[in-house]
Design an enzyme around this catalytic site. Structure first.
Site, PDB file in Angstrom:
ATOM      1  N   ASP A  28       0.851  -1.199   0.000  1.00 41.99           N
ATOM      2  CA  ASP A  28       0.000   0.000   0.000  1.00 41.99           C
ATOM      3  C   ASP A  28       0.889   1.253   0.000  1.00 41.99           C
ATOM      4  OD1 ASP A  28      -3.221   0.500   1.026  1.00 41.99           O
ATOM      5  OD2 ASP A  28      -1.823   2.187   1.066  1.00 41.99           O
ATOM      6  N   ILE A  29       0.482   2.246  -0.768  1.00 36.98           N
ATOM      7  CA  ILE A  29       1.262   3.488  -0.901  1.00 36.98           C
ATOM      8  C   ILE A  29       1.234   4.323   0.388  1.00 36.98           C
ATOM      9  CG2 ILE A  29      -0.561   5.045  -1.755  1.00 36.98           C
ATOM     10  CD1 ILE A  29       1.396   5.839  -4.012  1.00 36.98           C
ATOM     11  N   GLU A  87     -12.352   3.775  -1.460  1.00 36.56           N
ATOM     12  CA  GLU A  87     -11.527   4.742  -2.188  1.00 36.56           C
ATOM     13  C   GLU A  87     -11.272   4.279  -3.622  1.00 36.56           C
ATOM     14  OE1 GLU A  87      -7.822   5.726  -0.081  1.00 36.56           O
ATOM     15  OE2 GLU A  87      -6.899   6.114  -2.027  1.00 36.56           O
ATOM     16  N   HIS A  92     -10.208  -5.303  -3.463  1.00 37.05           N
ATOM     17  CA  HIS A  92      -8.889  -5.539  -2.868  1.00 37.05           C
ATOM     18  C   HIS A  92      -9.013  -5.931  -1.407  1.00 37.05           C
ATOM     19  CE1 HIS A  92      -9.792  -1.215  -2.623  1.00 37.05           C
ATOM     20  NE2 HIS A  92      -9.145  -1.201  -1.473  1.00 37.05           N
ATOM     21  N   HIS A  94      -6.948  -5.860   2.134  1.00 38.56           N
ATOM     22  CA  HIS A  94      -5.816  -5.295   2.871  1.00 38.56           C
ATOM     23  C   HIS A  94      -5.251  -6.382   3.785  1.00 38.56           C
ATOM     24  CE1 HIS A  94      -6.776  -0.863   2.321  1.00 38.56           C
ATOM     25  NE2 HIS A  94      -7.973  -1.365   2.092  1.00 38.56           N
TER      26      HIS A  94
HETATM   27  P1  5GP Z   1      -9.983   1.454   0.192  1.00 37.53           P
HETATM   28  O1  5GP Z   1     -10.500   1.534  -1.233  1.00 37.53           O
HETATM   29  O2  5GP Z   1      -9.910   0.036   0.685  1.00 37.53           O
HETATM   30  O3  5GP Z   1     -10.745   2.345   1.128  1.00 37.53           O
HETATM   31  O4  5GP Z   1      -8.499   2.022   0.187  1.00 37.53           O
HETATM   32  C1  5GP Z   1      -7.671   1.994  -0.935  1.00 37.53           C
HETATM   33  C2  5GP Z   1      -6.239   1.758  -0.512  1.00 37.53           C
HETATM   34  O5  5GP Z   1      -5.434   1.801  -1.698  1.00 37.53           O
HETATM   35  C3  5GP Z   1      -5.664   2.791   0.445  1.00 37.53           C
HETATM   36  O6  5GP Z   1      -5.082   2.123   1.560  1.00 37.53           O
HETATM   37  C4  5GP Z   1      -4.623   3.550  -0.378  1.00 37.53           C
HETATM   38  O7  5GP Z   1      -3.510   3.984   0.369  1.00 37.53           O
HETATM   39  C5  5GP Z   1      -4.253   2.532  -1.442  1.00 37.53           C
HETATM   40  N1  5GP Z   1      -3.863   3.133  -2.712  1.00 37.53           N
HETATM   41  C6  5GP Z   1      -4.585   4.042  -3.430  1.00 37.53           C
HETATM   42  N2  5GP Z   1      -3.923   4.366  -4.565  1.00 37.53           N
HETATM   43  C7  5GP Z   1      -2.789   3.635  -4.574  1.00 37.53           C
HETATM   44  C8  5GP Z   1      -1.697   3.545  -5.504  1.00 37.53           C
HETATM   45  O8  5GP Z   1      -1.651   4.187  -6.557  1.00 37.53           O
HETATM   46  N3  5GP Z   1      -0.690   2.682  -5.185  1.00 37.53           N
HETATM   47  C9  5GP Z   1      -0.700   1.934  -4.036  1.00 37.53           C
HETATM   48  N4  5GP Z   1       0.345   1.123  -3.813  1.00 37.53           N
HETATM   49  N5  5GP Z   1      -1.714   1.999  -3.147  1.00 37.53           N
HETATM   50  C10 5GP Z   1      -2.743   2.839  -3.403  1.00 37.53           C
END
Ligand code: 5GP
Length: 132
Positions: A28-29, A87, A92, A94
């Site tokens: 994760d970034i 987001e 995905h 985690h």
């Molecule tokens: P969620 O959709 O589960 O709420 O969160 C999306 C996750 O993807 C977040 O933890 C965010 O930091 C990660 N994320 C979003 N864009 C990128 C990216 O371009 N690269 C990486 N490695 N992680 C990402």
């Protein structure tokens, strides 16, 4: 094409932790804990619970193998698993190395250098590949 599809295709760089023909795992970034990993299906689908049963089963088994590799690399009590997807609209999982419940707090983040991210990903990739 979703941002995660671009990552899995290598069009956007990522710290790769594991892959096969159906799934891809990368750091994760914005990590919540050291080693915070995202596991995705290559096939684009937004909501994890819309996945076909067989695909979802394979996805979870792949994530299990990534979690085992991660635990070999990051000293921790357990690997926690979470699904939000608020987001990024590409399913995905985690995976978070944790020692206590509070570690899995998505409102707090850790800072890890690019060098260390690279090192973690390479070690997880090696551990994952060793158990193939
Ligand atoms: P969620 O959709 O589960 O709420 O969160 C999306 C996750 O993807 C977040 O933890 C965010 O930091 C990660 N994320 C979003 N864009 C990128 C990216 O371009 N690269 C990486 N490695 N992680 C990402």
């Amino acid at each position: 094409m979703s941002i995660f599809s671009k990552i899995a295709a290598g069009e956007i760089p990522s710290y790769k932790c594991a892959e096969n023909d159906k799934f891809y795992a990368f750091l994760d970034i914005n990590p919540v804990t050291k080693g915070h990993t995202l596991v995705i299906p290559r096939k684009e689908i937004d909501y994890i619970f819309d996945m076909e049963d067989d695909d979802l089963a394979d996805f979870q088994i792949f994530a299990k193998r990534v979690a085992k590799a991660l635990k070999e690399v990051i000293p921790c009590k357990k690997i926690a698993q979470a699904v939000y997807g608020l987001e990024v609209n590409h399913a995905h999982i985690h995976l978070l190395p944790i020692n206590k419940e509070e570690d899995a707090n998505f409102h707090s983040h850790v800072t890890i250098s690019n060098e260390e991210q690279k090192e973690i990903a390479e070690k997880v990739f090696a551990a994952f590949s060793a158990h193939k």
